[in-house]
Enzyme design. Structure first.
Site, PDB file in Angstrom:
ATOM      1  N   GLU A  58       1.014  -1.162   0.007  1.00  0.00           N
ATOM      2  CA  GLU A  58      -0.135   0.014  -0.038  1.00  0.00           C
ATOM      3  C   GLU A  58       0.918   1.036   0.095  1.00  0.00           C
ATOM      4  O   GLU A  58       1.866   1.323   0.886  1.00  0.00           O
ATOM      5  CB  GLU A  58      -0.906  -0.107   0.999  1.00  0.00           C
ATOM      6  CG  GLU A  58      -1.973   0.856   1.169  1.00  0.00           C
ATOM      7  CD  GLU A  58      -3.011   0.909   2.299  1.00  0.00           C
ATOM      8  OE1 GLU A  58      -2.590   1.037   3.470  1.00  0.00           O
ATOM      9  OE2 GLU A  58      -4.337   0.137   2.339  1.00  0.00           O
ATOM     10  N   ASP A 202      -9.361   7.866 -23.391  1.00  0.00           N
ATOM     11  CA  ASP A 202      -9.222   6.479 -23.046  1.00  0.00           C
ATOM     12  C   ASP A 202      -8.969   5.705 -24.272  1.00  0.00           C
ATOM     13  O   ASP A 202      -9.426   5.502 -25.119  1.00  0.00           O
ATOM     14  CB  ASP A 202     -10.655   6.256 -22.681  1.00  0.00           C
ATOM     15  CG  ASP A 202     -10.961   4.739 -22.139  1.00  0.00           C
ATOM     16  OD1 ASP A 202     -10.231   3.919 -22.478  1.00  0.00           O
ATOM     17  OD2 ASP A 202     -12.042   4.399 -21.587  1.00  0.00           O
TER      18      ASP A 202
END
Length: 423
Positions: A58, A202
């Site tokens: 993390e 995208d």
């Protein structure tokens, strides 16, 4: 037998091992034309299945919340540098779990709930996360949608500009999931500048073509670029965000801690491998071959009387309107799958049919190009395709077995990366 074999899985869980083996054989024996799928290299497969899946990381390199990152940090930095170099971007984030979270991170970076976003309508070839009704992006934001032209099947740039100036969106999306033509990134950038919007490109479907020089790049035109890594880029099922240094920190914060926890380190490793493969000279040849196969297949389908949206293709993707063939997309797709041709049913622009029973089929040539099929084989593929679709329109189920056997014979001559049948 899977090559390499799966002795531990076979010994501990033969049910799962059997399904994995059956899937490998299915992928080997069929002509796979799903535009969002491909075959990864054995090296990508090895990285994806590595011990990196055991590690939690993390945070970002040098700023983790867990110890033991001596190998993960340089691995992630390697993937980042390879992405930056390959696409010429100032910054890259390689942690998004998939394309949809990557797109959500763009919203989290630049918008507040209720802000206006302009994107291509889903039935016109856009993506759910570009503001479609059933997506959170269509519920949390004021979504305005542009379309393609009825007469050309291409994005209506006049309408994009008109809507942008009228609605003043904070974010404009370009790109989609069923666009067979070149995306005009400079034109979108000009419109975004004119109305003061952020431009997001995208390129999930065309990233490999962009990397290989077979499609223009959005870098330098779009403020932020999102992509998956598993389609034409031929990597694992992950995603990336490319952006300028100006937006780098905000994008990183949106991904973590804004939307995600720990990255999938095994996927990061596989992305790094795929990016290295895409930087090699032969990948440019591969990208051009994808387009050559698509153009050849489109031409062969046109010769057989098929109605192609926009009249053809500039990239890897073909969108077919079956209305003039007297059969809907779903039964045609299922019949083709039975016959060894894998693709998906898909809405076409201005489709009068429902989304779950649309008029069209979407197909792409990335996977068959990876297997080594060439343009001279595309008329044969079109012939098989036509035989099955015509039979499906008549309710004839006798054709599928013969075509499937013929396809198995053909595909046996084209190796599948990471797997080979015994005997």
């Amino acid at each position: 037998m899977h090559q390499p074999s799966l002795p531990h899985l076979q010994g501990q869980d033969p049910s799962v091992a059997g399904l994995v083996e059956a899937e490998a054989r299915r992928q080997f024996e069929k002509i796979r034309l799903i535009a969002s799928e491909n075959y990864v290299s054995p090296a990508v497969l090895e990285a994806t299945g590595s011990v990196l899946t055991n590690k939690y990381s993390e945070g970002y390199a040098g700023r983790r919340y867990y110890e033991g990152q001596q190998n993960v940090d340089p691995l992630e930095q390697l993937a980042i540098e390879r992405a930056r170099t390959l696409f010429g971007a100032e910054h890259a984030n390689v942690q998004p779990y998939s394309g949809s979270p990557a797109n959500l991170a763009v919203y989290a970076t630049f918008l507040e709930p209720g802000d206006t976003v302009l994107g291509l309508s889903l039935p016109m070839g856009g993506h759910l996360t570009h503001g479609w009704t059933v997506s959170a992006t269509g519920k949390w934001f004021n979504a305005v949608r542009y379309e393609v032209r009825r007469d050309t099947g291409r994005v209506d740039m006049d309408q994009v500009r008109e809507l942008a100036l009228k609605e003043r969106p904070k974010l404009i999306w370009c790109g989609g999931t069923a666009l067979p033509r070149t995306i005009d990134f400079p034109a979108f950038a000009e419109i975004a500048r004119e109305c003061g919007a952020v431009l997001a490109a995208d390129i999930a479907h065309i990233a490999g073509l962009v990397a290989g020089g077979a499609h223009p790049s959005p870098v330098g035109h779009a403020d932020v670029v999102t992509t998956t890594t598993h389609k034409t880029l031929r990597g694992p099922r992950g995603a990336m965000i490319l952006t300028t240094d100006e937006h780098a920190k905000a994008v990183d914060r949106a991904v973590f801690p804004g939307l995600q926890g720990g990255p999938h380190n095994h996927t990061t490793a596989a992305i790094a491998v795929a990016l290295a493969e895409a930087a090699r000279p032969d990948f440019a040849d591969y990208a051009r071959a994808i387009v050559a196969n698509a153009v050849a297949l489109a031409d062969a389908l046109l010769e057989r009387g098929y109605d192609l949206v926009s009249g053809g293709t500039d990239n890897h993707l073909i969108l077919i309107d079956l209305t003039n063939k007297g059969v809907a997309g779903k039964p045609a797709a299922r019949a083709l799958d039975e016959a060894g041709i894998e693709l998906n049913y898909n809405a076409v622009p201005f489709d009068p049919r429902k989304p779950f029973d649309p008029s069209g089929l979407r197909l792409g040539t990335a996977a068959i190009t990876t297997r080594g099929l060439t343009p001279d084989l595309m008329p044969r593929v079109a012939e098989w395709f036509d035989e099955v679709v015509v039979a499906a329109g008549k309710g004839d189920t006798t054709v599928a077995d013969r075509v499937a056997a013929e396809i198995r014979d053909l595909m046996a001559a084209y190796p599948m990366p990471g797997w080979a049948p015994l005997g």
